[in-house]
Design a protein around this motif. Structure first.
Motif, PDB file in Angstrom:
ATOM      1  N   MET A   1      48.332  15.797 -13.442  1.00  0.00           N
ATOM      2  CA  MET A   1      48.851  14.716 -12.922  1.00  0.00           C
ATOM      3  C   MET A   1      49.827  14.101 -13.314  1.00  0.00           C
ATOM      4  SD  MET A   1      46.544  11.531 -11.601  1.00  0.00           S
ATOM      5  CE  MET A   1      44.951  12.630 -11.274  1.00  0.00           C
ATOM      6  N   SER A   2      51.070  13.595 -12.905  1.00  0.00           N
ATOM      7  CA  SER A   2      52.142  12.897 -13.326  1.00  0.00           C
ATOM      8  C   SER A   2      51.712  11.433 -13.524  1.00  0.00           C
ATOM      9  CB  SER A   2      53.493  12.890 -12.433  1.00  0.00           C
ATOM     10  OG  SER A   2      53.008  12.244 -11.162  1.00  0.00           O
ATOM     11  N   ASP A   3      52.476  10.610 -14.538  1.00  0.00           N
ATOM     12  CA  ASP A   3      52.292   9.385 -14.650  1.00  0.00           C
ATOM     13  C   ASP A   3      52.396   8.625 -13.350  1.00  0.00           C
ATOM     14  OD1 ASP A   3      51.926   9.814 -17.425  1.00  0.00           O
ATOM     15  OD2 ASP A   3      53.942   8.868 -17.896  1.00  0.00           O
ATOM     16  N   LEU A   4      53.458   8.890 -12.335  1.00  0.00           N
ATOM     17  CA  LEU A   4      53.594   8.247 -11.156  1.00  0.00           C
ATOM     18  C   LEU A   4      52.480   8.392 -10.213  1.00  0.00           C
ATOM     19  CD1 LEU A   4      55.457   6.493  -9.428  1.00  0.00           C
ATOM     20  CD2 LEU A   4      56.448   8.640  -8.652  1.00  0.00           C
ATOM     21  N   TYR A   5      51.867   9.504 -10.120  1.00  0.00           N
ATOM     22  CA  TYR A   5      50.914  10.045  -9.332  1.00  0.00           C
ATOM     23  C   TYR A   5      49.661   9.039  -9.736  1.00  0.00           C
ATOM     24  CZ  TYR A   5      47.554  12.329  -6.532  1.00  0.00           C
ATOM     25  OH  TYR A   5      46.547  12.793  -5.458  1.00  0.00           O
ATOM     26  N   ALA A   6      49.594   8.933 -11.181  1.00  0.00           N
ATOM     27  CA  ALA A   6      48.204   8.201 -11.676  1.00  0.00           C
ATOM     28  C   ALA A   6      48.288   6.882 -11.291  1.00  0.00           C
ATOM     29  CB  ALA A   6      48.081   8.595 -13.273  1.00  0.00           C
ATOM     30  N   VAL A   7      49.474   6.515 -11.608  1.00  0.00           N
ATOM     31  CA  VAL A   7      49.826   4.716 -11.370  1.00  0.00           C
ATOM     32  C   VAL A   7      49.464   4.460  -9.718  1.00  0.00           C
ATOM     33  CG1 VAL A   7      51.380   3.085 -11.234  1.00  0.00           C
ATOM     34  CG2 VAL A   7      51.184   4.315 -13.259  1.00  0.00           C
ATOM     35  N   GLU A   8      50.123   5.582  -8.900  1.00  0.00           N
ATOM     36  CA  GLU A   8      50.053   5.235  -7.545  1.00  0.00           C
ATOM     37  C   GLU A   8      48.242   5.041  -7.228  1.00  0.00           C
ATOM     38  OE1 GLU A   8      52.348   8.132  -5.881  1.00  0.00           O
ATOM     39  OE2 GLU A   8      54.254   6.960  -5.663  1.00  0.00           O
ATOM     40  N   ARG A   9      47.640   6.128  -7.665  1.00  0.00           N
ATOM     41  CA  ARG A   9      46.151   6.324  -7.581  1.00  0.00           C
ATOM     42  C   ARG A   9      45.382   4.934  -7.970  1.00  0.00           C
ATOM     43  NH1 ARG A   9      43.572  12.112  -8.804  1.00  0.00           N
ATOM     44  NH2 ARG A   9      41.627  10.708  -8.094  1.00  0.00           N
ATOM     45  N   LEU A  10      45.824   4.492  -9.246  1.00  0.00           N
ATOM     46  CA  LEU A  10      45.215   3.278  -9.815  1.00  0.00           C
ATOM     47  C   LEU A  10      45.646   1.843  -8.882  1.00  0.00           C
ATOM     48  CD1 LEU A  10      43.463   1.925 -11.982  1.00  0.00           C
ATOM     49  CD2 LEU A  10      46.003   2.073 -13.374  1.00  0.00           C
ATOM     50  N   LYS A  11      46.765   2.029  -8.244  1.00  0.00           N
ATOM     51  CA  LYS A  11      47.140   0.880  -7.499  1.00  0.00           C
ATOM     52  C   LYS A  11      46.514   0.901  -6.237  1.00  0.00           C
ATOM     53  CE  LYS A  11      51.885  -0.100  -8.502  1.00  0.00           C
ATOM     54  NZ  LYS A  11      53.075  -0.429  -8.113  1.00  0.00           N
ATOM     55  N   ARG A  12      45.758   1.847  -5.890  1.00  0.00           N
ATOM     56  CA  ARG A  12      44.833   1.986  -4.637  1.00  0.00           C
ATOM     57  C   ARG A  12      43.468   1.776  -5.181  1.00  0.00           C
ATOM     58  NH1 ARG A  12      48.192   6.921  -3.581  1.00  0.00           N
ATOM     59  NH2 ARG A  12      46.331   8.061  -4.212  1.00  0.00           N
ATOM     60  N   GLY A  13      43.145   1.575  -6.359  1.00  0.00           N
ATOM     61  CA  GLY A  13      41.914   1.426  -6.739  1.00  0.00           C
ATOM     62  C   GLY A  13      41.084   2.538  -7.309  1.00  0.00           C
ATOM     63  N   ASP A  14      41.946   3.727  -7.418  1.00  0.00           N
ATOM     64  CA  ASP A  14      41.083   4.859  -7.845  1.00  0.00           C
ATOM     65  C   ASP A  14      41.091   5.035  -9.512  1.00  0.00           C
ATOM     66  OD1 ASP A  14      40.476   7.459  -8.541  1.00  0.00           O
ATOM     67  OD2 ASP A  14      41.773   8.418  -7.114  1.00  0.00           O
ATOM     68  N   THR A  15      40.099   4.619 -10.007  1.00  0.00           N
ATOM     69  CA  THR A  15      39.951   4.683 -11.453  1.00  0.00           C
ATOM     70  C   THR A  15      40.251   6.083 -12.219  1.00  0.00           C
ATOM     71  OG1 THR A  15      37.637   4.933 -11.404  1.00  0.00           O
ATOM     72  CG2 THR A  15      38.556   2.736 -11.553  1.00  0.00           C
ATOM     73  N   ASP A  16      40.365   7.150 -11.412  1.00  0.00           N
ATOM     74  CA  ASP A  16      40.720   8.359 -11.859  1.00  0.00           C
ATOM     75  C   ASP A  16      42.222   8.264 -12.693  1.00  0.00           C
ATOM     76  OD1 ASP A  16      38.400   9.586 -11.791  1.00  0.00           O
ATOM     77  OD2 ASP A  16      38.836  10.679  -9.818  1.00  0.00           O
ATOM     78  N   GLY A  17      42.939   7.399 -11.604  1.00  0.00           N
ATOM     79  CA  GLY A  17      44.268   7.031 -12.320  1.00  0.00           C
ATOM     80  C   GLY A  17      44.511   6.658 -13.683  1.00  0.00           C
ATOM     81  N   LEU A  18      43.425   5.758 -13.960  1.00  0.00           N
ATOM     82  CA  LEU A  18      43.299   4.855 -15.016  1.00  0.00           C
ATOM     83  C   LEU A  18      43.011   5.975 -16.191  1.00  0.00           C
ATOM     84  CD1 LEU A  18      43.775   2.818 -16.848  1.00  0.00           C
ATOM     85  CD2 LEU A  18      41.369   1.881 -16.079  1.00  0.00           C
ATOM     86  N   ALA A  19      41.903   6.752 -15.936  1.00  0.00           N
ATOM     87  CA  ALA A  19      41.500   7.610 -16.648  1.00  0.00           C
ATOM     88  C   ALA A  19      42.657   8.703 -17.444  1.00  0.00           C
ATOM     89  CB  ALA A  19      40.412   8.383 -16.268  1.00  0.00           C
ATOM     90  N   THR A  20      43.121   9.126 -16.223  1.00  0.00           N
ATOM     91  CA  THR A  20      44.510   9.925 -16.626  1.00  0.00           C
ATOM     92  C   THR A  20      45.349   9.293 -17.548  1.00  0.00           C
ATOM     93  OG1 THR A  20      44.154  11.182 -14.623  1.00  0.00           O
ATOM     94  CG2 THR A  20      46.185  11.304 -15.827  1.00  0.00           C
ATOM     95  N   LEU A  21      45.724   8.059 -17.293  1.00  0.00           N
ATOM     96  CA  LEU A  21      46.665   7.491 -18.182  1.00  0.00           C
ATOM     97  C   LEU A  21      46.056   7.007 -19.613  1.00  0.00           C
ATOM     98  CD1 LEU A  21      48.020   4.915 -15.612  1.00  0.00           C
ATOM     99  CD2 LEU A  21      49.433   7.130 -16.693  1.00  0.00           C
ATOM    100  N   VAL A  22      44.884   6.789 -19.677  1.00  0.00           N
ATOM    101  CA  VAL A  22      44.037   6.621 -21.215  1.00  0.00           C
ATOM    102  C   VAL A  22      44.102   7.951 -21.854  1.00  0.00           C
ATOM    103  CG1 VAL A  22      41.786   6.368 -22.031  1.00  0.00           C
ATOM    104  CG2 VAL A  22      42.470   4.786 -20.117  1.00  0.00           C
ATOM    105  N   LYS A  23      43.846   9.007 -20.925  1.00  0.00           N
ATOM    106  CA  LYS A  23      43.884  10.251 -21.894  1.00  0.00           C
ATOM    107  C   LYS A  23      45.265  10.659 -22.418  1.00  0.00           C
ATOM    108  CE  LYS A  23      40.067  12.353 -19.303  1.00  0.00           C
ATOM    109  NZ  LYS A  23      39.678  13.148 -18.189  1.00  0.00           N
TER     110      LYS A  23
END
Length: 73
Positions: free
Chosen positions: A1-23
């Motif tokens: 998953m790209s950074d941009l996609y992870a951020v977009e998911r996080l902006k929608r409240g999906d914490t999987d986006g945050l998990a991706t960025l943390v990893k």
């Protein structure tokens, strides 16, 4: 998953986006914080706080820009 996609998911409240960025960025962030603090525990605490702040402020991120420079700033 790209950074941009992870951020977009996080902006929608999906914490999987945050998990991706943390990893992806945790180790590098701890190294940077350790270089400044010279204290491993403090560096880990700082990075934990940074990720909490990321979660709280992700809406301010401009998705037209790269994520890493914004994050490390």
């Amino acid at each position: 998953m790209s950074d941009l996609y992870a951020v977009e998911r996080l902006k929608r409240g999906d914490t999987d986006g945050l998990a991706t960025l943390v990893k992806r960025y945790q180790t590098r962030a701890v190294r940077a914080a350790y270089a400044i603090t010279r204290d491993r525990q403090l560096a880990e605490d700082v990075v934990q706080t940074v990720f909490i702040n990321l979660y709280r402020t992700v809406q301010t991120f401009d998705t037209r820009r790269p994520f890493a420079p914004w994050f490390f700033k």
